[in-house]
Design a protein around this motif. Sequence first.
Motif, PDB file in Angstrom:
ATOM      1  N   CYS A 203       0.834  -1.213   0.000  1.00 14.12           N
ATOM      2  CA  CYS A 203       0.000   0.000   0.000  1.00 14.12           C
ATOM      3  C   CYS A 203       0.865   1.258   0.000  1.00 14.12           C
ATOM      4  O   CYS A 203       0.576   2.213  -0.725  1.00 14.12           O
ATOM      5  N   ALA A 204       1.923   1.245   0.794  1.00 16.79           N
ATOM      6  CA  ALA A 204       2.822   2.405   0.836  1.00 16.79           C
ATOM      7  C   ALA A 204       3.500   2.600  -0.520  1.00 16.79           C
ATOM      8  O   ALA A 204       3.661   3.736  -0.987  1.00 16.79           O
TER       9      ALA A 204
ATOM     10  N   VAL B 145       2.328   1.689  -3.514  1.00 17.44           N
ATOM     11  CA  VAL B 145       1.337   2.193  -4.462  1.00 17.44           C
ATOM     12  C   VAL B 145       1.064   3.665  -4.195  1.00 17.44           C
ATOM     13  O   VAL B 145       0.948   4.475  -5.120  1.00 17.44           O
ATOM     14  N   ARG B 146       0.977   4.044  -2.912  1.00 15.73           N
ATOM     15  CA  ARG B 146       0.730   5.444  -2.556  1.00 15.73           C
ATOM     16  C   ARG B 146       1.863   6.335  -3.051  1.00 15.73           C
ATOM     17  O   ARG B 146       1.636   7.429  -3.566  1.00 15.73           O
ATOM     18  N   ARG B 147       3.103   5.856  -2.920  1.00 13.39           N
ATOM     19  CA  ARG B 147       4.248   6.641  -3.401  1.00 13.39           C
ATOM     20  C   ARG B 147       4.227   6.785  -4.915  1.00 13.39           C
ATOM     21  O   ARG B 147       4.515   7.854  -5.453  1.00 13.39           O
TER      22      ARG B 147
ATOM     23  N   LEU C 217       1.571   6.652  -6.897  1.00  8.59           N
ATOM     24  CA  LEU C 217       0.490   7.564  -7.275  1.00  8.59           C
ATOM     25  C   LEU C 217       0.855   9.012  -6.964  1.00  8.59           C
ATOM     26  O   LEU C 217       0.557   9.912  -7.755  1.00  8.59           O
ATOM     27  N   GLY C 218       1.510   9.238  -5.838  1.00 14.43           N
ATOM     28  CA  GLY C 218       1.948  10.590  -5.491  1.00 14.43           C
ATOM     29  C   GLY C 218       2.946  11.131  -6.489  1.00 14.43           C
ATOM     30  O   GLY C 218       2.884  12.300  -6.888  1.00 14.43           O
TER      31      GLY C 218
END
Length: 64
Positions: free
Chosen positions: A25-26, A28-30, A32-33
């Motif tokens: 999750c981290a 994917v979040r990075r 996307l950011g």
Amino acid sequence: MTLDDVASLVLASAAAARAYAPDACAGVRRLLGAGVRVGAQTLLEEQLSIRTDAIRREDAGGGR
């Protein structure tokens, strides 16, 4: 493959998913950011070039 093997495989898969889910999750979040930052930077550069071109045309007398 017996029922015990299937149950063990399911439990092992669930444990692995639970262990690696926060990292995934981290990550994917990075990603996307980073995509949002790249997209925003591209839009800003595009707007700047459009404004610069318009100013050049006005200075050359071809504006209005």
